[in-house]
Motif scaffolding. Structure first.
Motif, PDB file in Angstrom:
ATOM      1  N   LYS A   1     -17.907 -82.513  46.309  1.00  0.00           N
ATOM      2  CA  LYS A   1     -17.282 -81.236  46.639  1.00  0.00           C
ATOM      3  C   LYS A   1     -17.799 -80.654  47.941  1.00  0.00           C
ATOM      4  O   LYS A   1     -17.048 -80.047  48.706  1.00  0.00           O
ATOM      5  CB  LYS A   1     -17.476 -80.239  45.501  1.00  0.00           C
ATOM      6  CG  LYS A   1     -16.811 -78.878  45.751  1.00  0.00           C
ATOM      7  CD  LYS A   1     -16.886 -77.960  44.554  1.00  0.00           C
ATOM      8  CE  LYS A   1     -15.871 -78.335  43.504  1.00  0.00           C
ATOM      9  NZ  LYS A   1     -15.797 -77.313  42.428  1.00  0.00           N
ATOM     10  N   THR A   2     -19.079 -80.835  48.247  1.00  0.00           N
ATOM     11  CA  THR A   2     -19.658 -80.206  49.436  1.00  0.00           C
ATOM     12  C   THR A   2     -19.835 -81.150  50.607  1.00  0.00           C
ATOM     13  O   THR A   2     -20.365 -80.751  51.645  1.00  0.00           O
ATOM     14  CB  THR A   2     -21.026 -79.595  49.085  1.00  0.00           C
ATOM     15  OG1 THR A   2     -21.893 -80.628  48.600  1.00  0.00           O
ATOM     16  CG2 THR A   2     -20.892 -78.514  48.020  1.00  0.00           C
ATOM     17  N   THR A   3     -19.383 -82.406  50.478  1.00  0.00           N
ATOM     18  CA  THR A   3     -19.659 -83.368  51.551  1.00  0.00           C
ATOM     19  C   THR A   3     -18.456 -84.146  52.042  1.00  0.00           C
ATOM     20  O   THR A   3     -18.492 -84.698  53.142  1.00  0.00           O
ATOM     21  CB  THR A   3     -20.719 -84.398  51.091  1.00  0.00           C
ATOM     22  OG1 THR A   3     -20.208 -85.118  49.951  1.00  0.00           O
ATOM     23  CG2 THR A   3     -22.030 -83.717  50.727  1.00  0.00           C
ATOM     24  N   ILE A   4     -17.354 -84.223  51.276  1.00  0.00           N
ATOM     25  CA  ILE A   4     -16.313 -85.200  51.607  1.00  0.00           C
ATOM     26  C   ILE A   4     -15.521 -84.802  52.848  1.00  0.00           C
ATOM     27  O   ILE A   4     -15.188 -85.654  53.677  1.00  0.00           O
ATOM     28  CB  ILE A   4     -15.382 -85.454  50.401  1.00  0.00           C
ATOM     29  CG1 ILE A   4     -14.449 -86.635  50.699  1.00  0.00           C
ATOM     30  CG2 ILE A   4     -14.606 -84.213  50.005  1.00  0.00           C
ATOM     31  CD1 ILE A   4     -13.697 -87.134  49.489  1.00  0.00           C
ATOM     32  N   TYR A   5     -15.170 -83.525  53.004  1.00  0.00           N
ATOM     33  CA  TYR A   5     -14.501 -83.082  54.222  1.00  0.00           C
ATOM     34  C   TYR A   5     -14.607 -81.558  54.327  1.00  0.00           C
ATOM     35  O   TYR A   5     -15.017 -80.879  53.372  1.00  0.00           O
ATOM     36  CB  TYR A   5     -13.041 -83.530  54.306  1.00  0.00           C
ATOM     37  CG  TYR A   5     -12.217 -83.456  53.043  1.00  0.00           C
ATOM     38  CD1 TYR A   5     -11.867 -82.228  52.471  1.00  0.00           C
ATOM     39  CD2 TYR A   5     -11.742 -84.607  52.439  1.00  0.00           C
ATOM     40  CE1 TYR A   5     -11.089 -82.170  51.318  1.00  0.00           C
ATOM     41  CE2 TYR A   5     -10.966 -84.561  51.289  1.00  0.00           C
ATOM     42  CZ  TYR A   5     -10.636 -83.341  50.738  1.00  0.00           C
ATOM     43  OH  TYR A   5      -9.865 -83.273  49.612  1.00  0.00           O
ATOM     44  N   SER A   6     -14.215 -81.061  55.505  1.00  0.00           N
ATOM     45  CA  SER A   6     -14.298 -79.625  55.784  1.00  0.00           C
ATOM     46  C   SER A   6     -12.932 -79.129  56.240  1.00  0.00           C
ATOM     47  O   SER A   6     -12.293 -79.769  57.080  1.00  0.00           O
ATOM     48  CB  SER A   6     -15.346 -79.355  56.870  1.00  0.00           C
ATOM     49  OG  SER A   6     -15.427 -77.973  57.158  1.00  0.00           O
ATOM     50  N   PRO A   7     -12.470 -77.952  55.711  1.00  0.00           N
ATOM     51  CA  PRO A   7     -13.088 -77.139  54.659  1.00  0.00           C
ATOM     52  C   PRO A   7     -13.231 -77.926  53.358  1.00  0.00           C
ATOM     53  O   PRO A   7     -12.444 -78.839  53.085  1.00  0.00           O
ATOM     54  CB  PRO A   7     -12.115 -75.972  54.494  1.00  0.00           C
ATOM     55  CG  PRO A   7     -11.291 -75.954  55.739  1.00  0.00           C
ATOM     56  CD  PRO A   7     -11.207 -77.363  56.189  1.00  0.00           C
TER      57      PRO A   7
ATOM     58  N   VAL B   1      -9.804 -85.466  43.804  1.00  0.00           N
ATOM     59  CA  VAL B   1     -10.291 -84.499  44.778  1.00  0.00           C
ATOM     60  C   VAL B   1      -9.101 -83.798  45.421  1.00  0.00           C
ATOM     61  O   VAL B   1      -8.205 -84.446  45.978  1.00  0.00           O
ATOM     62  CB  VAL B   1     -11.149 -85.188  45.856  1.00  0.00           C
ATOM     63  CG1 VAL B   1     -11.685 -84.163  46.847  1.00  0.00           C
ATOM     64  CG2 VAL B   1     -12.297 -85.948  45.212  1.00  0.00           C
ATOM     65  N   LYS B   2      -9.107 -82.453  45.363  1.00  0.00           N
ATOM     66  CA  LYS B   2      -8.001 -81.670  45.904  1.00  0.00           C
ATOM     67  C   LYS B   2      -8.092 -81.609  47.421  1.00  0.00           C
ATOM     68  O   LYS B   2      -9.164 -81.671  48.015  1.00  0.00           O
ATOM     69  CB  LYS B   2      -8.025 -80.260  45.322  1.00  0.00           C
ATOM     70  CG  LYS B   2      -6.728 -79.483  45.539  1.00  0.00           C
ATOM     71  CD  LYS B   2      -6.743 -78.152  44.805  1.00  0.00           C
ATOM     72  CE  LYS B   2      -5.415 -77.434  44.944  1.00  0.00           C
ATOM     73  NZ  LYS B   2      -5.424 -76.131  44.228  1.00  0.00           N
ATOM     74  N   GLU B   3      -6.938 -81.472  48.054  1.00  0.00           N
ATOM     75  CA  GLU B   3      -6.887 -81.332  49.504  1.00  0.00           C
ATOM     76  C   GLU B   3      -7.535 -80.021  49.942  1.00  0.00           C
ATOM     77  O   GLU B   3      -7.609 -79.051  49.171  1.00  0.00           O
ATOM     78  CB  GLU B   3      -5.428 -81.367  49.966  1.00  0.00           C
ATOM     79  CG  GLU B   3      -4.710 -82.652  49.624  1.00  0.00           C
ATOM     80  CD  GLU B   3      -3.217 -82.583  49.858  1.00  0.00           C
ATOM     81  OE1 GLU B   3      -2.605 -83.636  50.071  1.00  0.00           O
ATOM     82  OE2 GLU B   3      -2.666 -81.465  49.835  1.00  0.00           O
ATOM     83  N   SER B   4      -7.986 -79.982  51.198  1.00  0.00           N
ATOM     84  CA  SER B   4      -8.514 -78.739  51.756  1.00  0.00           C
ATOM     85  C   SER B   4      -7.412 -77.686  51.835  1.00  0.00           C
ATOM     86  O   SER B   4      -6.245 -78.004  52.072  1.00  0.00           O
ATOM     87  CB  SER B   4      -9.075 -78.972  53.161  1.00  0.00           C
ATOM     88  OG  SER B   4     -10.284 -79.686  53.098  1.00  0.00           O
ATOM     89  N   SER B   5      -7.805 -76.426  51.653  1.00  0.00           N
ATOM     90  CA  SER B   5      -6.831 -75.339  51.719  1.00  0.00           C
ATOM     91  C   SER B   5      -6.458 -74.990  53.156  1.00  0.00           C
ATOM     92  O   SER B   5      -5.490 -74.287  53.402  1.00  0.00           O
ATOM     93  CB  SER B   5      -7.380 -74.105  51.012  1.00  0.00           C
ATOM     94  OG  SER B   5      -8.608 -73.706  51.600  1.00  0.00           O
ATOM     95  N   GLY B   6      -7.245 -75.449  54.120  1.00  0.00           N
ATOM     96  CA  GLY B   6      -6.953 -75.170  55.522  1.00  0.00           C
ATOM     97  C   GLY B   6      -7.305 -76.353  56.378  1.00  0.00           C
ATOM     98  O   GLY B   6      -7.559 -77.454  55.896  1.00  0.00           O
ATOM     99  N   GLY B   7      -7.357 -76.125  57.687  1.00  0.00           N
ATOM    100  CA  GLY B   7      -7.727 -77.196  58.589  1.00  0.00           C
ATOM    101  C   GLY B   7      -6.562 -78.095  58.944  1.00  0.00           C
ATOM    102  O   GLY B   7      -5.402 -77.807  58.688  1.00  0.00           O
ATOM    103  N   SER B   8      -6.884 -79.243  59.535  1.00  0.00           N
ATOM    104  CA  SER B   8      -5.880 -80.156  60.046  1.00  0.00           C
ATOM    105  C   SER B   8      -5.148 -80.883  58.924  1.00  0.00           C
ATOM    106  O   SER B   8      -5.650 -81.036  57.813  1.00  0.00           O
ATOM    107  CB  SER B   8      -6.548 -81.182  60.970  1.00  0.00           C
ATOM    108  OG  SER B   8      -5.648 -82.198  61.337  1.00  0.00           O
ATOM    109  N   GLU B   9      -3.939 -81.352  59.248  1.00  0.00           N
ATOM    110  CA  GLU B   9      -3.185 -82.191  58.309  1.00  0.00           C
ATOM    111  C   GLU B   9      -3.813 -83.578  58.194  1.00  0.00           C
ATOM    112  O   GLU B   9      -3.778 -84.194  57.141  1.00  0.00           O
ATOM    113  CB  GLU B   9      -1.738 -82.302  58.784  1.00  0.00           C
ATOM    114  CG  GLU B   9      -0.871 -83.222  57.924  1.00  0.00           C
ATOM    115  CD  GLU B   9       0.517 -83.420  58.497  1.00  0.00           C
ATOM    116  OE1 GLU B   9       1.303 -84.158  57.884  1.00  0.00           O
ATOM    117  OE2 GLU B   9       0.806 -82.837  59.576  1.00  0.00           O
TER     118      GLU B   9
END
Length: 773
Positions: free
Chosen positions: A357-363, A393-401
């Motif tokens: 949850k805290t490492t795979i991608y940002s956000p 794992v759910k997609e980020s709510s923001g950031g790049s596509e």
């Protein structure tokens, strides 16, 4: 298997019947050799069966041969064989060759079978080898063993061995065994490891001789043993630095790679080595489709970004027991959906005290879930780095596509300790994943676990998923692509018309999670399942093209629904397949729209069959969510079907036979399940029917969508009714008594979802179209 051939394997265990045959009726010869010079042949209640004359089985002089629970010389219809059974083999011509010594079965040349049974021949079968035979440059701790063993036949006589040191590299202080070591082998002690008690420090060849003999007889055998301690080769200044006595590293020559510069496989290519050290000033980047294969370990002396494995790159390791040193970065490419509500199945290819949850991608993802086998629901978790487990794992709510995810830690190698545990509660489905920083071959994973899991693997393809509420065991599985490891055939998930169709094959990329169905609570991973094959499809939103595994006699059928959904079914013919309902079949999820074959009352998404016959008949059923025009077509053909074998569809309702290999077939169906209308045959009983003249609508209904408004135009008949449904079949809009050839309406008030628009004309014509609102 074909005879008159050489097979290179280190060990072969025969539990059933291994049959060799050849078109040469006068001679049949099979030889086994070992790449590591340590061949072990075990007859565990099984036999080698020959079916030709002059039958010969050759094994190395240093082989260990064990025969358990079956006689050395067994009979079929009065014909005998040595260590194997023989059909049509002349008496006295069945030969077991161990090194330079021949044993005949009841032949007129000696020594005979009794010599072996009395242990007079066991010395000839002595194992001469070492573990390991190659010591990598980095390894200054391993104390190699030399292994002595003998052929474990009936008998009571002892075998004596003598190990003598012959030579060591110049300058070496190795003095562990300057004279000799001796010991005794017998049935109770058939193998012994002779420890050298000292690591090898100086690069070069360490040579020994092992002699075995049966005391009181003249039966002896000896063989030289060489243990190689490798050196190293440096990569610096953009090239390999090869000195006067050095050479480029390979997997088995003992040479290790020392990376002191920026080594990018896109520029310099893949490489093999005994081991690999990346110095702080160096960097190793493994690109998509490239690989670094190592016999031993990898050590990164710099930060994690000094070693990067990009999406599709492979780090392969042969030895299960070696430990890697230093963290690396393994990357995974994601393409997120516009709504950012989708999940991806991932697994962790490294070892670290971290969570997904805290490492795979940002956000960071707002949700990471673990599958609960008992309830068939997904439970919230942080996603600990655990080898072999899979997470949603759910997609980020923001950031790049387009996002590059990463896993940072020590690259996982070998087998999980303890072995990965499956859960057999409920239906037994488990979300697991590839634990390695390389692709794996799930055909091999299944073969290693065929008593532990079912043969079907499930991959989540979220592109057509529009349901974001968990349904547990009621979920119809429309977004799962499937792969049957026994038939070697994959099937895509339900796909929107016009979208790329992704067919899973036997190769699974690093970082990918998938579902299996447990039979026991154990799932065994090991390095032999790792592969550099890069043809694995991606299920992370990335466009990858089609992959469908090995070429077999098979084809895929597609049914396109009135709503524009494509459902695929597969039929595969192969040697070893079973025409009854068996483990080479994968059952259908039976979604609201579905296409399936039927065997013994079972409805199948993938049907495995025995070798192809054009007399075969396949029963084809389907489910229709909505009334209207459906289209059956051939999506892809392989083997005999790609070579011209035609596929015919019999419509028993209309008494028609059409050639699906030439053109798709349109048919009108009411909603519901139909199991007795269609059959697939390969020899038409009647001349093929031309689809071009059948079921072509004279009235054309066009649809368009602009600015939250749908416009419908009928070319000839007036529109009488328009109705709109959501994906679950609930009506959300209806207009009747229209009486016009044109009609438009707003969909602005409808929530964001997939909708299905149905149109009925005054002449009773029916049409549907799917829209994403």
């Amino acid at each position: 298997m074909p005879a008159s051939a050489t097979y290179k394997v280190d060990a072969l265990t025969i539990k059933g019947v291994l049959e060799f045959n050849t078109d040469n009726k006068d001679e049949s010869s099979v030889e086994f050799t070992s790449p590591l010079n340590s061949f072990i042949l075990t007859f565990d209640g099984g036999v080698v069966l020959y079916s030709r004359k002059k039958c010969t089985l050759k094994v190395p002089a240093n082989a260990v041969i064990t025969i358990t629970d079956n006689p050395l010389c067994s009979q079929i219809s009065g014909v005998e064989g040595v260590g194997f059974q023989v059909k049509n083999c002349d008496n006295g011509k069945a030969t077991l060759i161990i090194g330079a010594i021949n044993y005949y079965c009841q032949g007129n040349k000696g020594p005979k079978v009794g010599d072996i049974n009395d242990n007079k021949g066991t010395a000839i079968g002595a194992l001469v080898g070492s573990d390991p035979i190659i010591v990598c440059y980095y390894d200054n701790e391993t104390k190699p063993n030399i292994i002595a063993g003998y052929m474990n036949y009936d008998g009571s006589r002892d075998v004596k061995y003598t190990l003598t040191q012959v030579s060591v590299p110049e300058g070496s202080d190795f003095e562990d065994n300057p004279l000799s070591k001796t010991g005794t082998l017998n049935r109770d002690n058939p193998q012994e490891e002779i420890s050298l008690n000292q690591p090898l420090l100086t690069p070069g060849d360490y040579k020994f001789n092992l002699k075995v003999e049966v005391p009181g007889t003249s039966t002896t055998n000896s063989r030289d043993i060489t243990i190689t301690k490798g050196d190293y080769v440096e990569f610096k200044d953009g090239e390999w630095e090869v000195g006067e006595e050095k050479k480029l590293p390979t997997l088995y020559n003992g040479y290790s790679a020392i990376i002191k510069d920026n080594y990018d496989t896109a520029s310099y290519g893949s490489f093999d080595a005994c081991s690999c050290v990346v110095e702080p000033e160096g960097k190793l980047t493994i690109k998509d489709g490239d690989s670094v294969s190592l016999l031993g370990n990898i050590e990164n002396k710099g930060v994690s970004t000094n070693v990067i494995i990009e999406d599709g790159g492979n780090l392969i390791q042969i030895y299960d027991s070696v430990e890697n040193v230093g963290e690396i970065e393994v990357q995974k490419e994601f393409t997120f959906s516009p709504g950012r509500k989708q999940y991806n199945f991932v697994s962790v290819p490294v070892v670290a005290n971290k969570d997904v949850k805290t490492t795979i991608y940002s956000p960071n993802p707002t949700s990471v879930q673990k599958y609960n086998t008992k309830t068939s629901y997904f439970d919230e978790t942080n996603g600990e780095y655990i080898s072999g487990i899979g997470y949603a794992v759910k997609e980020s709510s923001g950031g790049s596509e387009f996002v590059t995810g990463q896993f940072v830690g020590v690259p996982f190698n070998g087998t999980p300790t303890p072995p990965y545990k499956l859960n057999t509660d409920g239906s037994g489905y488990n979300l697991v994943g590839n634990p390695y920083p390389s692709n794996i071959d799930i055909d091999k994973l299944y073969q290693d676990n065929k008593d532990n899991i079912e043969s079907t693997f499930y991959f989540w393809d979220n592109r057509n998923n529009q349901i974001f509420i968990q349904q547990g065991s009621k979920y119809e599985g429309v977004s799962y692509a499937t792969y049957n490891a026994l038939s070697g055939t994959g099937l895509p998930a339900s796909t929107a018309e016009g979208d790329e169709i992704r067919v899973p094959n036997q190769f699974v990329k690093a970082g990918t999670g998938f579902m299996v169905q447990a039979k026991t609570n154990v799932l065994n991973f090991n390095n032999s399942q790792r592969t550099t094959d890069s043809s694995a499809p991606s299920f992370f939103g990335k466009e990858t093209g089609e992959n469908s595994g090995k070429i077999k006699d098979r084809y895929w059928l597609t049914m396109t629904t009135p709503g524009g959904i494509e459902i695929t079914n597969a039929v595969v013919y192969f040697e070893g397949g079973n025409d009854s309902f068996w483990k080479d079949d994968s059952e259908s999820f039976l979604g609201t729209d579905d296409l399936f074959t039927i065997v013994e009352g079972n409805k199948l998404a993938i049907q495995g069959k025995s070798a192809f016959s054009n007399e075969d008949v396949i029963t084809l059923g389907y489910k229709a969510f909505a009334e209207g025009t459906h289209i059956l077509s051939v999506y892809k053909q392989e083997g005999v079907f790609a070579d011209g074998q035609q596929i015919y569809l019999v419509d028993k309702l209309l008494n028609k036979t059409v050639n699906l290999s030439e053109k798709p077939y349109k048919f009108v169906s009411r909603a519901g399940e139909t199991n007795d209308r269609f059959e697939i045959i390969y020899k038409p009983a009647k001349p093929s029917f031309s689809v071009a003249a059948y079921n072509v609508p004279k009235n054309v209904i066009d649809y368009s969508k602009t600015d939250n408004r749908i416009q419908i135009t009928s070319s000839m008949s007036r529109i009488s009714e328009v109705e709109v449904f959501d994906l679950n079949g609930r009506p959300v809009y209806k207009e009747s008594n229209i009486g016009s050839k044109e009609f438009g309406f707003s969909i602005k008030g409808l929530s964001r979802q997939i909708i299905i628009v149905t149109v009925t004309t005054e002449k009773g014509e029916y049409s549907t179209r799917k829209f994403v609102n």
